[in-house]
Design an enzyme around this catalytic site. Structure first.
Site, PDB file in Angstrom:
ATOM      1  N   SER A 137       0.975  -1.176  -0.012  1.00 36.82           N
ATOM      2  CA  SER A 137       0.160   0.102  -0.063  1.00 36.82           C
ATOM      3  C   SER A 137       0.768   1.237  -0.093  1.00 36.82           C
ATOM      4  O   SER A 137       2.180   1.189   0.482  1.00 36.82           O
ATOM      5  CB  SER A 137      -0.830   0.068   1.136  1.00 36.82           C
ATOM      6  OG  SER A 137      -1.284   1.302   1.457  1.00 36.82           O
ATOM      7  N   GLU A 139       0.119   3.657   1.793  1.00 39.19           N
ATOM      8  CA  GLU A 139       0.403   3.936   3.331  1.00 39.19           C
ATOM      9  C   GLU A 139       1.764   3.529   3.897  1.00 39.19           C
ATOM     10  O   GLU A 139       2.028   4.206   4.795  1.00 39.19           O
ATOM     11  CB  GLU A 139      -0.701   3.320   4.187  1.00 39.19           C
ATOM     12  CG  GLU A 139      -1.930   3.920   3.986  1.00 39.19           C
ATOM     13  CD  GLU A 139      -2.296   5.328   4.604  1.00 39.19           C
ATOM     14  OE1 GLU A 139      -1.730   5.479   5.796  1.00 39.19           O
ATOM     15  OE2 GLU A 139      -2.661   6.250   3.850  1.00 39.19           O
ATOM     16  N   TYR A 161      -1.917   0.202  10.502  1.00 35.37           N
ATOM     17  CA  TYR A 161      -2.041  -0.363   9.336  1.00 35.37           C
ATOM     18  C   TYR A 161      -0.773  -0.113   8.440  1.00 35.37           C
ATOM     19  O   TYR A 161      -0.242  -1.164   7.611  1.00 35.37           O
ATOM     20  CB  TYR A 161      -3.090   0.293   8.507  1.00 35.37           C
ATOM     21  CG  TYR A 161      -3.444  -0.159   6.991  1.00 35.37           C
ATOM     22  CD1 TYR A 161      -3.897  -1.358   6.888  1.00 35.37           C
ATOM     23  CD2 TYR A 161      -2.901   0.799   5.927  1.00 35.37           C
ATOM     24  CE1 TYR A 161      -3.988  -1.586   5.522  1.00 35.37           C
ATOM     25  CE2 TYR A 161      -2.896   0.287   4.851  1.00 35.37           C
ATOM     26  CZ  TYR A 161      -3.423  -0.559   4.566  1.00 35.37           C
ATOM     27  OH  TYR A 161      -3.750  -1.281   3.080  1.00 35.37           O
TER      28      TYR A 161
HETATM   29  O1  G4F Z   1     -10.483   6.967   2.330  1.00 31.02           O
HETATM   30  P1  G4F Z   1      -9.520   6.608   3.380  1.00 31.02           P
HETATM   31  O2  G4F Z   1      -9.963   5.922   4.880  1.00 31.02           O
HETATM   32  O3  G4F Z   1      -8.257   5.961   2.924  1.00 31.02           O
HETATM   33  P2  G4F Z   1      -6.891   6.082   3.055  1.00 31.02           P
HETATM   34  O4  G4F Z   1      -6.482   5.929   4.749  1.00 31.02           O
HETATM   35  O5  G4F Z   1      -5.855   6.779   2.456  1.00 31.02           O
HETATM   36  O6  G4F Z   1      -6.386   4.387   2.915  1.00 31.02           O
HETATM   37  C1  G4F Z   1      -6.999   3.738   1.617  1.00 31.02           C
HETATM   38  O7  G4F Z   1      -6.086   3.514   0.832  1.00 31.02           O
HETATM   39  C2  G4F Z   1      -4.649   2.958   0.939  1.00 31.02           C
HETATM   40  C3  G4F Z   1      -3.703   3.128  -0.349  1.00 31.02           C
HETATM   41  O8  G4F Z   1      -2.926   4.324  -0.186  1.00 31.02           O
HETATM   42  C4  G4F Z   1      -5.079   1.303   1.223  1.00 31.02           C
HETATM   43  F1  G4F Z   1      -3.877   0.846   1.637  1.00 31.02           F
HETATM   44  C5  G4F Z   1      -5.962   1.547   2.606  1.00 31.02           C
HETATM   45  O9  G4F Z   1      -6.160   0.084   2.934  1.00 31.02           O
HETATM   46  C6  G4F Z   1      -7.346   2.223   2.083  1.00 31.02           C
HETATM   47  O10 G4F Z   1      -7.831   1.546   1.163  1.00 31.02           O
HETATM   48  O11 G4F Z   1      -8.909   8.005   3.648  1.00 31.02           O
HETATM   49  C7  G4F Z   1      -8.525   9.018   2.873  1.00 31.02           C
HETATM   50  C8  G4F Z   1      -8.138  10.477   3.419  1.00 31.02           C
HETATM   51  C9  G4F Z   1      -7.561  10.375   4.537  1.00 31.02           C
HETATM   52  O12 G4F Z   1      -6.466  11.420   4.647  1.00 31.02           O
HETATM   53  C10 G4F Z   1      -8.445  10.851   5.802  1.00 31.02           C
HETATM   54  O13 G4F Z   1      -7.761  11.633   6.921  1.00 31.02           O
HETATM   55  O14 G4F Z   1      -9.491  10.738   3.554  1.00 31.02           O
HETATM   56  C11 G4F Z   1      -9.530  11.576   4.995  1.00 31.02           C
HETATM   57  N1  G4F Z   1     -10.655  11.835   5.387  1.00 31.02           N
HETATM   58  C12 G4F Z   1     -11.403  12.872   5.724  1.00 31.02           C
HETATM   59  N2  G4F Z   1     -12.574  12.603   6.392  1.00 31.02           N
HETATM   60  C13 G4F Z   1     -11.487  10.685   5.767  1.00 31.02           C
HETATM   61  C14 G4F Z   1     -12.499  11.436   6.328  1.00 31.02           C
HETATM   62  N3  G4F Z   1     -11.398   9.520   5.930  1.00 31.02           N
HETATM   63  C15 G4F Z   1     -12.295   8.555   6.155  1.00 31.02           C
HETATM   64  N4  G4F Z   1     -12.251   7.623   6.169  1.00 31.02           N
HETATM   65  N5  G4F Z   1     -13.695   9.198   6.753  1.00 31.02           N
HETATM   66  C16 G4F Z   1     -13.668  10.553   7.018  1.00 31.02           C
HETATM   67  O15 G4F Z   1     -14.633  11.082   7.292  1.00 31.02           O
END
Ligand code: G4F
Length: 340
Positions: A137, A139, A161
């Protein structure tokens, strides 16, 4: 999708962990289309509740075989590997929600590190010639020291993670170097689709847009709107997984679009696609901020392009529109059937 009727004795055998998820379901479709005999490892509870838990597999269910197993149990993985004797194994299953990994570091490590180790060890013991794909990933780059990130960028994970994926990455390369196994890691940047889980920010946004547009909700609470991600389409990315296992020698590859956007960009486009102004509905809520954030991820996939000609097809704007349209359609269908 074209589904080929295969003679399971002749066809190449592919085993997928995490087959019920977004990537697993697209990958299963891709492999069935290529004439593979496809096998999946799923939790026993999924077999008991196919309507809900196997919904993403509805296009391919008659053409694949599912086996019960758990990443927490070496014995169950060994059992399935022995029954299937795969030629290729795609290890996609994981605790993949970064936010949750802050709440329970221990179970994230157990599932993601031990699960990967158990699977590699089982394959080494039973079918050492099997080609293995490990879902790494972006990440792993975390607080990256350069933009864009490529295969040589130093890892600096910012969550358990991310740490668990770095461990899985090193386990995979160690099985390659120590035991001569054909084992690759894909370092995939964020990839989304209408099959994305609701906990991830993209689907949370598109589902909320559909609900607000239908008059069923008035508000969307989010965390950090300034975080930047390199978002591609899952269907494009699973093809890259397959290509990695068809190369003459095993290696690791970054898979990304090379363009980053903020969460705010995603929100703005998703709302404007249905004619709404996001500023009237979106509020930030400290509950959705992470203890340690990854501010910007943007990948350089030129190595994959050189090796097997991969590049993304779906652009960010089309991805957002596809997801919003799918959620609006799903809601309309649900509403209509409620009146039947
Ligand atoms: O959609 P996210 O939860 O994805 P994240 O953390 O980037 O991870 C995903 O992608 C990775 C690949 O780079 C995978 F390995 C992992 O398994 C997963 O699929 O969050 C994306 C961004 C973050 O910066 C988070 O802080 O969105 C921001 N965010 C802002 N508000 C939020 C929210 N994320 C989530 N989940 N929920 C919110 O309300």
């Amino acid at each position: 999708m074209e589904i080929v009727n295969i003679d399971a004795m002749q066809a190449k055998r592919a085993l997928i962990t995490g087959i019920t998820g977004q990537d697993g379901s697209y990958l299963a479709e891709w492999l069935v289309g290529k004439g593979y005999a496809v096998y999946g490892i799923v939790r026993r509870v999924a077999l008991a509740d196919p309507e809900r838990r196997l919904s993403r597999l509805r296009n391919v269910l008659p053409n694949i075989q599912l086996h019960a197993g758990s990443l927490e149990s070496y014995a169950s993985l060994h059992n399935v590997v022995e029954q299937v004797r795969p030629d290729e194994c795609y290890h996609l299953a994981a605790q993949s929600f970064v936010t949750y990994s802050f709440d329970d570091e221990f179970s994230t490590f157990n599932t993601n590190i031990n699960g990967t180790h158990y699977l590699l060890a089982a394959i080494k013991g039973v079918v050492p010639g099997c080609r293995v794909y490990f879902a790494g990933s972006s990440e792993m780059f975390g607080k990256a020291e350069e933009v864009p990130q490529n295969e040589s960028t130093r890892f600096h994970p910012r969550s358990s993670y991310g740490i668990s994926k770095v461990a899985g990455f090193h386990l995979t390369s160690n099985y390659r170097e120590a035991y001569g196994m054909y084992a690759c890691s894909g370092i995939l940047f964020n990839h989304e689709s209408p099959r994305r889980g609701y906990e991830f920010v993209t689907r949370k946004i598109t589902a909320a847009v559909a609900a607000i547009n239908a008059g069923r909700s008035q508000e969307l609470r989010l965390g950090n709107l300034e975080a930047r991600r390199d978002w591609g389409h899952s269907r494009d990315y699973v093809e890259a997984m397959w290509h990695m296992l068809q190369q003459p020698t095993p290696d690791d590859y970054v898979i990304a679009t090379g363009k980053d956007h903020s969460v705010r960009d995603f929100v703005e486009l998703a709302f404007s696609h249905v004619g709404l102004d996001y500023r009237q509905y979106v509020t930030t809520d400290p509950a959705f901020f992470r203890p340690a954030e990854v501010n910007v991820l943007c990948g350089d996939a030129s190595k994959a392009k050189r090796a097997f000609g991969w590049s993304h097809r779906v652009e960010f704007e089309d991805l957002v529109r596809e997801m919003v349209d799918a959620d609006c359609r799903a809601l309309a269908t649900a509403q209509n059937s409620a009146f039947l």
